[in-house]
Design an enzyme around this catalytic site. Structure first.
Site, short mmCIF file in Angstrom:
data_model
loop_
_atom_site.label_atom_id
_atom_site.label_comp_id
_atom_site.label_asym_id
_atom_site.label_seq_id
_atom_site.Cartn_x
_atom_site.Cartn_y
_atom_site.Cartn_z
N ASP A 34 -4.47 4.06 32.53
CA ASP A 34 -4.05 5.42 32.20
C ASP A 34 -3.40 6.07 33.42
O ASP A 34 -2.43 6.81 33.29
CB ASP A 34 -5.26 6.25 31.77
CG ASP A 34 -5.76 5.83 30.41
OD1 ASP A 34 -5.16 4.89 29.82
OD2 ASP A 34 -6.74 6.42 29.93
N ALA A 35 -3.97 5.78 34.59
CA ALA A 35 -3.45 6.41 35.82
C ALA A 35 -2.02 5.94 36.09
O ALA A 35 -1.14 6.74 36.43
CB ALA A 35 -4.35 6.08 36.99
N GLU A 36 -1.79 4.64 35.89
CA GLU A 36 -0.43 4.12 36.10
C GLU A 36 0.54 4.75 35.10
O GLU A 36 1.67 5.11 35.45
CB GLU A 36 -0.42 2.59 35.93
CG GLU A 36 -1.01 1.85 37.11
CD GLU A 36 -1.18 0.37 36.80
OE1 GLU A 36 -0.46 -0.44 37.38
OE2 GLU A 36 -2.05 0.05 35.95
N LYS A 125 -3.31 0.28 -0.15
CA LYS A 125 -2.77 1.57 -0.57
C LYS A 125 -3.40 2.62 0.34
O LYS A 125 -4.60 2.91 0.25
CB LYS A 125 -3.11 1.84 -2.03
CG LYS A 125 -2.46 3.09 -2.56
CD LYS A 125 -2.57 3.15 -4.07
CE LYS A 125 -1.88 4.37 -4.65
NZ LYS A 125 -2.29 5.63 -4.03
N LYS A 315 3.46 -5.59 -5.05
CA LYS A 315 4.91 -5.37 -5.14
C LYS A 315 5.62 -6.69 -5.41
O LYS A 315 5.28 -7.70 -4.80
CB LYS A 315 5.45 -4.80 -3.82
CG LYS A 315 4.81 -3.49 -3.43
CD LYS A 315 5.31 -2.98 -2.09
CE LYS A 315 4.64 -1.63 -1.80
NZ LYS A 315 5.01 -1.09 -0.48
S1 IVH Z 1 5.00 1.81 -2.28
C1 IVH Z 1 8.59 2.18 -4.65
N1 IVH Z 1 3.11 1.10 -0.64
O1 IVH Z 1 0.67 5.81 -2.79
C2 IVH Z 1 7.26 1.96 -4.10
N2 IVH Z 1 3.01 3.28 -1.57
O2 IVH Z 1 0.49 6.53 -5.84
C3 IVH Z 1 6.39 3.15 -4.14
N3 IVH Z 1 1.11 4.60 -0.83
O3 IVH Z 1 2.44 8.54 -2.62
C4 IVH Z 1 5.36 3.28 -3.15
N4 IVH Z 1 0.26 3.07 0.49
O4 IVH Z 1 3.12 6.96 -0.72
C5 IVH Z 1 3.58 2.08 -1.43
N5 IVH Z 1 1.49 0.32 0.84
C6 IVH Z 1 2.00 1.30 0.06
C7 IVH Z 1 1.36 2.55 -0.05
C8 IVH Z 1 1.90 3.52 -0.89
C9 IVH Z 1 0.12 4.30 0.03
C10 IVH Z 1 1.23 5.89 -1.53
C11 IVH Z 1 2.62 6.31 -1.80
C12 IVH Z 1 2.51 7.21 -3.00
C13 IVH Z 1 1.24 6.81 -3.61
C14 IVH Z 1 1.51 6.27 -4.98
#
Ligand code: IVH
Length: 699
Positions: A34-36, A125, A315
């Protein structure tokens, strides 16, 4: 110094600081003190103060500094910031996939078959706030909240204060002093304009520290990390945000005017390469059943994340396919949220009961209108202590938020003030112990209200129950302990060892087999490791971790009993409070006679020799590696520093590089090629761990 040189020095300092910020905040692996770090910052500040014309907007000195705003300005998102559809069960995940596949050209409706070549990415999520981050030529120029998905609020000045957010991308790696020369990976290519989606969150440990700080300042704590993150990000004064420990995790690209990765999996690597922190435990699968198995496995492990996670996001990996699947409502079809069961619910507080703990502390608990919390019906929740009840202003009759995290007992977060009718009643602090009726005391410096009667029956039960739980006495539940105390068969845990078969058989619910088993279980518990016995005594502040620390320093109970506060305080990991508690406990006559009783009946009071220690005791303790120098490479059975410590305990020396003085190169799995070839060139002996053991302990 000529201005050009100063400019150069400032640029160099900025680069060093940015790389150190990245190491500290994103990689969690600082490489300077931290000091550096402070010295670098001070030097940069001094240069910029003398030459304000040299300040750049992405300078690390510019993270804080903006003036408070009157209101947030609105920002149009470059494309809608969508939300997600939900699935709560494996069936719903399968149904989602069958449904969305139909959107693809060439789809054949056999109901089951997953498309050839399909792949999915699964991410946590994150339970925070979505942020949209704009970069222009690598410079962070604007950051916005999600707002309604089309228009958000400009929180640029606040986001600039967040250490995990790079002000310039890519963050350029600076060679570390200890680095080996290695091939340089070229920095990722960067579109002129790049808009990134991420989540502003608060790590659980940061949240807890912040709440302690808030409580110490007399302010009311945040209900959960999400509220804390939201409250911190939506501050009109960025200096307030700067003092709040926010973290940003990036997981998507919203817009770009140049080439960017075509899959979600590559997007995550790309974001990481640019210098962002990305969510932990991301995974890619080529079978939907593997996705489902992964989701189910995280249901029980969700507490392993360092932040709150309310589910997982599945996804479609191929972003072109995701795009082709389209949107329903406000959610893309190509992604779905697998939601974990909720952790909070609201219900009514019907009454407040009081428990007496083993150290006499009166602990209030909530009697609740039954409510479902993640599949479990909750009727009771802890209220921690009376001070907490007062500070949160929890009243009988209130609607309250209850919360359950992991294995933790459910607790009352606080009241829903808006639901008050005016008929709620303030919780009364008892003046006598609900178990023994003796007056209670409260010390000015402590929040606890305590029953100091050592004969208090409830405390007795709690103490014995604690002993039984820590000593792993199988088949002895709290109800049985209560009955044994009621029947005056035992007064303290030492009496357990004098119980006879007839005593147990006389109790309702015991037959000869169960009574025999219990007697055997009690007998077996005499032989527990010293640390377990220490923890079982119930000394305030001495749980498993402290007990193991004490065991390392004292080979027997008798020597621990003689230890002074100073002795104990000198041990790393033992604070003054615990040191005092230990000495006080051993000084009290009833505790001493309890301990003597345990010793008399044959409960083990000495440290057992562990295999390595036993080996050391049986063999010459030092010297076998005297005069020998080792270099270690590759992965060994134990962390390298432990292997090094083992060598040093036996008088060997460990150095970091192979030289003419090296006697042995100790190699583990995937050894460094350079070290091995150097050893070969110099004729140094190359050995594995087993041969090291032969050197230390020759037969
Ligand atoms: S993807 C097009 N990935 O959850 C894709 N959302 O209910 C849309 N969220 O408000 C979102 N973690 O912001 C994605 N790994 C993640 C996420 C994520 C949290 C949030 C997002 C949105 C909510 C959706």
């Amino acid at each position: 110094m000529p201005v050009e040189e100063i400019r150069q020095r400032a640029a160099d300092l900025r680069q060093q600081i940015r790389w150190q910020d990245h190491r500290y905040y994103v990689l969690n692996a600082p490489s300077i003190s931290d000091a550096e770090y402070d010295r670098l910052m001070d030097e940069l500040r001094a240069l910029e103060d003398a030459h304000p014309e040299l300040i750049t907007p992405d300078s690390p000195t510019q993270r804080v500094g903006a003036e408070p705003a009157d209101a947030f300005t609105k920002v149009d998102h470059p494309s809608p910031i969508l939300s997600l559809d939900k699935a709560s069960t494996p069936e719903e995940i399968r149904a989602w996939w069958i449904r969305v596949q139909k959107q693809l050209p060439g789809h054949t409706d056999d109901g089951q078959g997953y498309r050839e070549g399909s792949a999915w990415v699964v991410e946590p999520k994150l339970d925070g706030l979505t942020v949209v981050l704009h970069y222009q030529n690598g410079l962070f120029v604007q950051g916005a909240t999600r707002g309604n998905g089309y228009v958000g609020e400009d929180v640029t000045s606040n986001l600039r204060t967040v250490g995990t957010l790079p002000l310039r991308i890519p963050v350029v790696r600076r060679p570390e002093p200890r680095d080996h020369p290695e091939p340089k990976t070229p920095p990722p290519s960067l579109p002129e304009r790049l808009v990134i989606r991420g989540e502003a969150i608060m790590l659980i440990q940061d949240f807890e520290a912040l709440n302690q700080q808030e409580a110490a300042a007399g302010r009311s704590p945040f209900a959960n990390p999400r509220n804390a993150a939201a409250g911190s990000l939506r501050q009109l004064d960025p200096r307030v945000t700067a003092g709040r420990p926010l973290t940003i995790l990036a997981y998507g690209i919203v817009a770009a005017d140049g080439p960017v990765p075509g899959t979600q999996w590559e997007t995550l690597s790309y974001l990481r390469a640019l210098g962002f922190r990305i969510p932990d435990a991301v995974a890619r699968f080529e079978s939907l059943e593997a996705v489902i198995a992964h989701c189910e496995s995280w249901l029980v492990r969700r507490d392993q994340f360092p932040y709150e996670v309310d589910g997982l996001v599945i996804k479609v990996d191929d972003l072109a396919v995701q795009e082709a699947m389209g949107i329903v409502g406000r959610a893309p079809r190509g992604a779905v949220a697998f939601k974990f069961p909720g952790r909070e619910a609201t219900t009514r507080l019907l009454d407040v009961g009081v428990n007496v703990g083993r150290t006499g502390t009166l602990v209030p608990y909530a009697v609740l209108e039954p409510v479902d919390l993640g599949g479990v019906t909750i009727q009771r929740a802890t209220l921690h202590n009376f001070e907490d009840v007062r500070r949160k202003d929890i009243r009988v009759g209130d609607r309250v938020i209850v919360r359950r995290a992991g294995d933790v007992i459910p607790y009352v977060v606080g009241p829903v003030i808006e639901s008050r009718t005016g008929h709620e009643e303030i919780v009364q602090i008892p003046s006598t112990c609900p178990s023994c009726g003796e007056p209670v005391t409260s010390r000015a410096d402590e929040v606890a209200i305590t029953c100091v009667n050592v004969d208090c029956p409830e405390q007795r039960v709690q103490r014995i129950d604690h002993f039984v739980a820590v000593m792993d006495v199988d088949g002895l539940g709290q109800r049985t302990v209560e009955r044994l105390v009621e029947e005056e068969l035992i007064r303290h845990a030492g009496d357990l060892y004098a119980l006879e078969l007839q005593d147990l058989m006389a109790l309702e619910g015991f037959a000869s087999t169960s009574a025999n088993n219990l007697i055997r279980a009690i007998e077996e518990s005499k032989d527990r490791p010293l640390a377990q016995v220490i923890a079982a005594l119930g000394i305030p502040g001495v749980g498993g971790v402290v007990a193991r620390t004490l065991e390392r320093h004292y080979t027997e109970m008798a020597s621990l009993r003689r230890a002074t506060v100073e002795d104990l305080e000198s041990i790393a990991g033992i604070g003054p409070r615990t040191a005092r508690a230990v000495v006080t406990w051993f000084a009290q006559a009833p505790n001493r006679s309890f301990l003597e009783k345990l010793e008399r009946v044959g409960v083990s009071m000495c440290r057992r020799l562990l295999p390595e220690a036993a080996m050391q005791a049986a063999r010459p303790q030092t010297g076998s590696l005297e005069g020998l120098t080792f270099v270690i490479t590759g992965t060994l059975s134990n962390p390298r520093r432990e292997i090094a410590a083992l060598i040093e305990r036996h008088d060997g020396k460990v150095t970091s590089s192979v030289s003419n003085n090296t006697d042995y190169l100790l190699i583990g799995e995937s050894p460094g090629a350079r070290k091995v070839s150097q050893a070969e060139a110099k004729g140094t002996r190359v050995i594995g761990e087993e041969q090291l053991h032969d050197l230390i302990w020759p037969n």
